[in-house]
Write an enzyme that holds these catalytic residues in place. Structure first.
Site, PDB file in Angstrom:
ATOM      1  CE  LYS A   1     -11.967  -0.014  -3.097  1.00 18.66           C
ATOM      2  NZ  LYS A   1     -11.226  -0.964  -3.918  1.00 18.66           N
ATOM      3  CG  ASN A   2      -9.614  -2.289  -0.456  1.00 14.45           C
ATOM      4  OD1 ASN A   2     -10.262  -2.160  -1.490  1.00 14.45           O
ATOM      5  ND2 ASN A   2      -8.524  -1.573  -0.201  1.00 14.45           N
TER       6      ASN A   2
ATOM      7  CG  ASP B   1      -4.350  -0.317 -11.867  1.00 15.12           C
ATOM      8  OD1 ASP B   1      -3.286   0.255 -11.587  1.00 15.12           O
ATOM      9  OD2 ASP B   1      -5.010  -0.970 -11.064  1.00 15.12           O
TER      10      ASP B   1
ATOM     11  CB  VAL C   1       2.752   1.032  -1.634  1.00 10.67           C
ATOM     12  CG1 VAL C   1       1.955  -0.244  -1.900  1.00 10.67           C
ATOM     13  CG2 VAL C   1       3.162   1.092  -0.163  1.00 10.67           C
TER      14      VAL C   1
HETATM   15  C1  UD1 Z   1      -4.555  -3.639  -1.895  1.00 16.20           C
HETATM   16  C2  UD1 Z   1      -5.711  -2.666  -1.916  1.00 16.20           C
HETATM   17  C3  UD1 Z   1      -5.258  -1.283  -2.405  1.00 16.20           C
HETATM   18  C4  UD1 Z   1      -4.080  -0.808  -1.578  1.00 16.20           C
HETATM   19  C5  UD1 Z   1      -2.989  -1.867  -1.536  1.00 16.20           C
HETATM   20  C6  UD1 Z   1      -1.837  -1.499  -0.612  1.00 16.20           C
HETATM   21  C7  UD1 Z   1      -7.613  -4.064  -2.401  1.00 16.20           C
HETATM   22  C8  UD1 Z   1      -8.682  -4.425  -3.370  1.00 16.20           C
HETATM   23  N1  UD1 Z   1      -6.740  -3.162  -2.823  1.00 16.20           N
HETATM   24  O1  UD1 Z   1      -4.111  -3.806  -3.253  1.00 16.20           O
HETATM   25  O2  UD1 Z   1      -6.346  -0.385  -2.233  1.00 16.20           O
HETATM   26  O3  UD1 Z   1      -3.562   0.371  -2.155  1.00 16.20           O
HETATM   27  O4  UD1 Z   1      -3.524  -3.111  -1.066  1.00 16.20           O
HETATM   28  O5  UD1 Z   1      -2.299  -1.228   0.656  1.00 16.20           O
HETATM   29  O6  UD1 Z   1      -7.581  -4.548  -1.288  1.00 16.20           O
HETATM   30  N2  UD1 Z   1       3.181  -6.677  -5.764  1.00 16.20           N
HETATM   31  C9  UD1 Z   1       4.055  -7.438  -6.492  1.00 16.20           C
HETATM   32  N3  UD1 Z   1       3.710  -8.731  -6.778  1.00 16.20           N
HETATM   33  C10 UD1 Z   1       2.552  -9.288  -6.337  1.00 16.20           C
HETATM   34  C11 UD1 Z   1       1.674  -8.509  -5.581  1.00 16.20           C
HETATM   35  C12 UD1 Z   1       2.008  -7.193  -5.304  1.00 16.20           C
HETATM   36  O7  UD1 Z   1       5.115  -6.969  -6.912  1.00 16.20           O
HETATM   37  O8  UD1 Z   1       2.313 -10.470  -6.621  1.00 16.20           O
HETATM   38  C13 UD1 Z   1       3.510  -5.268  -5.473  1.00 16.20           C
HETATM   39  C14 UD1 Z   1       2.524  -4.305  -6.126  1.00 16.20           C
HETATM   40  O9  UD1 Z   1       2.859  -4.042  -7.455  1.00 16.20           O
HETATM   41  C15 UD1 Z   1       2.655  -3.101  -5.244  1.00 16.20           C
HETATM   42  C16 UD1 Z   1       2.904  -3.710  -3.856  1.00 16.20           C
HETATM   43  O10 UD1 Z   1       3.357  -5.032  -4.094  1.00 16.20           O
HETATM   44  O11 UD1 Z   1       3.770  -2.348  -5.614  1.00 16.20           O
HETATM   45  C17 UD1 Z   1       1.687  -3.731  -2.965  1.00 16.20           C
HETATM   46  O12 UD1 Z   1       0.661  -4.469  -3.552  1.00 16.20           O
HETATM   47  P1  UD1 Z   1      -0.442  -5.261  -2.709  1.00 16.20           P
HETATM   48  O13 UD1 Z   1      -0.179  -5.093  -1.245  1.00 16.20           O
HETATM   49  O14 UD1 Z   1      -0.535  -6.637  -3.242  1.00 16.20           O
HETATM   50  O15 UD1 Z   1      -1.748  -4.448  -3.069  1.00 16.20           O
HETATM   51  P2  UD1 Z   1      -3.132  -5.015  -3.632  1.00 16.20           P
HETATM   52  O16 UD1 Z   1      -3.535  -6.223  -2.862  1.00 16.20           O
HETATM   53  O17 UD1 Z   1      -3.101  -5.067  -5.109  1.00 16.20           O
END
Ligand code: UD1
Length: 417
Positions: free
Chosen positions: A22-23, A116, A326
């Site tokens: 999916k991702n 969310d 995370v």
């Molecule tokens: C992606 C996945 C999700 C998975 C996650 C971690 C998709 C669509 N989703 O989500 O299923 O659980 O990776 O493996 O691929 N953060 C910040 N600032 C930012 C970006 C992120 O603080 O600009 C924080 C987030 O709040 C979170 C952490 O970093 O606590 C990890 O987020 P991230 O790795 O970016 O996850 P997603 O890409 O949203």
């Protein structure tokens, strides 16, 4: 109301084929905006999120058509810069069009995703990285607007190896002038696949899958046809379900190396795991052993597999500690598990799980994709009937979920009244 009725307990036994990730699919679809020619993505899972991303791309002006396991995207025409609120709130991954739109159009207007069910999910790292590449952002009326005449190469050091930020930066950099580097990049297999897809279209990305990625900008990308890698979260969910139900399941069309740590944790809990070429067999006899685990970015234990692992540990012999590093709100579904008799206590980002003998079936509500699937696994392990409401979350991320489980001996029915 739509809900899954799960009659348990049942030991899963049989073969479960794994779908495309999916991702991975969502990001390859977003990256197709960078290509002014036809893109064909193969092994696309038939799930709601993929169709939502199709809708996002269509609203942006691309032509999207779904075939049998494929999606064809043609973004050669005029594109619009705006991704509307209604779609971004339905699926946060819509934010992944930011990098491609800035690279292709020099501007983007994307609704802020907001929080969310798994916690507040800021996009500051996406924006800071793109700013280093010359983009200017303003935020008003719930939208973030970015402008960049042409993104230019930059050296970006990520504060945290964010998956989404790493992907947006790669997509922003492929058409930028010069060589961009990303340090402390996320290493998830989906990032390697995104790079492989873009390289097949003519990009020059090196180091994807390591913490240091280097991208030499090119002038234009060309047509590409690319199959998506197997879904490691779906694989891990069924592997854990096999062990939690004390069953014997063979997963096919997968890559065991993509979820090695979860497999090792299952072995630690007492499961027998046979790794093969593109397949893995997980068997569990008797009650699982308790253990501790912490979620971390890849290759650490994936946060997406924390919920099903909690279901397994809820029935372990002894107490376990799970630490969520995370997403801070990923433990919200614990209240639902406790309604099934589990004894789990959450303190901040730690959960203490006292193993019980058997879960007891109860009506529960799926708060998000992964916790939803985990509650169904709980239902398979539980005595009596479990009804899982808000199945829409599960349908966002798991292709043929009910069919795959029932194919392995489960008794899950979709009720809709
Ligand atoms: C992606 C996945 C999700 C998975 C996650 C971690 C998709 C669509 N989703 O989500 O299923 O659980 O990776 O493996 O691929 N953060 C910040 N600032 C930012 C970006 C992120 O603080 O600009 C924080 C987030 O709040 C979170 C952490 O970093 O606590 C990890 O987020 P991230 O790795 O970016 O996850 P997603 O890409 O949203």
């Amino acid at each position: 109301m739509r809900r899954y009725a799960v009659d348990g307990p049942v030991a899963l036994e049989g073969t479960i084929p794994i779908s495309g990730a999916k991702n991975g699919a969502l990001k390859l679809m977003a990256a197709s905006l960078l290509v002014p020619e036809e893109v064909v993505i193969e092994r696309v899972p038939n799930i709601t999120d993929v169709h939502l991303m199709g809708e996002v791309l269509e609203r942006l002006g691309a032509k999207v058509s779904f075939g049998d396991g494929t999606v064809t995207i043609d973004a050669s025409g005029d594109l619009s810069e705006e991704t509307p609120y209604d779609l971004v709130t339905k699926m946060r991954a819509s934010i992944q069009v930011l990098g491609p739109l800035l690279a292709r159009l020099g501007r983007a207007r994307v609704a802020m995703p907001g929080g969310d069910a798994i916690g507040s999910r800021p996009i500051d790292l996406h924006l800071q990285g793109l700013e280093r590449m010359g983009a200017k952002f303003t935020s008003q009326h719930g939208y973030v607007e970015g402008v960049a005449h042409r993104l230019r190469a930059a050296d970006v050091l990520l504060e945290f190896p964010s998956v989404g930020a790493t992907e947006n930066l790669i997509m922003g950099a492929v058409l930028a002038e010069g060589r961009t580097t990303i340090e402390n990049a996320a290493r998830e297999p989906e990032i390697q696949d995104l790079a492989a897809f873009l390289n097949a279209a003519g990009a020059r990305i090196e180091g994807a899958g390591t913490p240091f990625i280097s991208i030499e900008g090119v002038r234009e990308l060309g047509p590409v046809r690319h199959p998506i890698i197997p879904d490691r979260v779906e694989s891990g969910s069924y592997a854990i379900a096999a062990a939690a139900t004390r069953g014997d399941v063979r997963l096919t069309d997968t890559r065991p190396e993509f979820f090695e740590l979860p497999l090792q944790k299952l072995e630690q809990a007492g499961a027998e795991v046979d790794r093969g070429d593109g397949e893995v067999r997980v068997r569990m006899k008797g009650r699982p052993q308790s253990l501790d685990l912490s979620t971390l970015p890849f290759p650490g234990f994936p946060t997406d597999l924390q919920p099903p692992m909690m279901v397994l540990l809820a029935q372990a012999d002894g107490s376990s500690i799970v630490t969520e590093n995370v997403f801070e709100a990923r433990f919200l579904f614990v209240d639902e598990l406790n309604r099934m008799g589990c004894q789990i206590r959450v303190e901040g980002h730690h959960a203490v799980i006292r193993g019980i003998d058997r879960l007891s079936g109860a009506p529960v509500r799926a708060p998000d994709i992964r916790a939803g699937a985990a509650l169904v696994v709980g239902g398979l392990c539980a005595e009596g009937r479990t009804e899982v409401y808000d199945t829409g979350h599960i349908e966002r991320g798991y292709e043929s979920f009910v069919e795959k489980l029932n194919g392995a001996g489960a008794n899950v029915a979709l009720l809709d009244d």
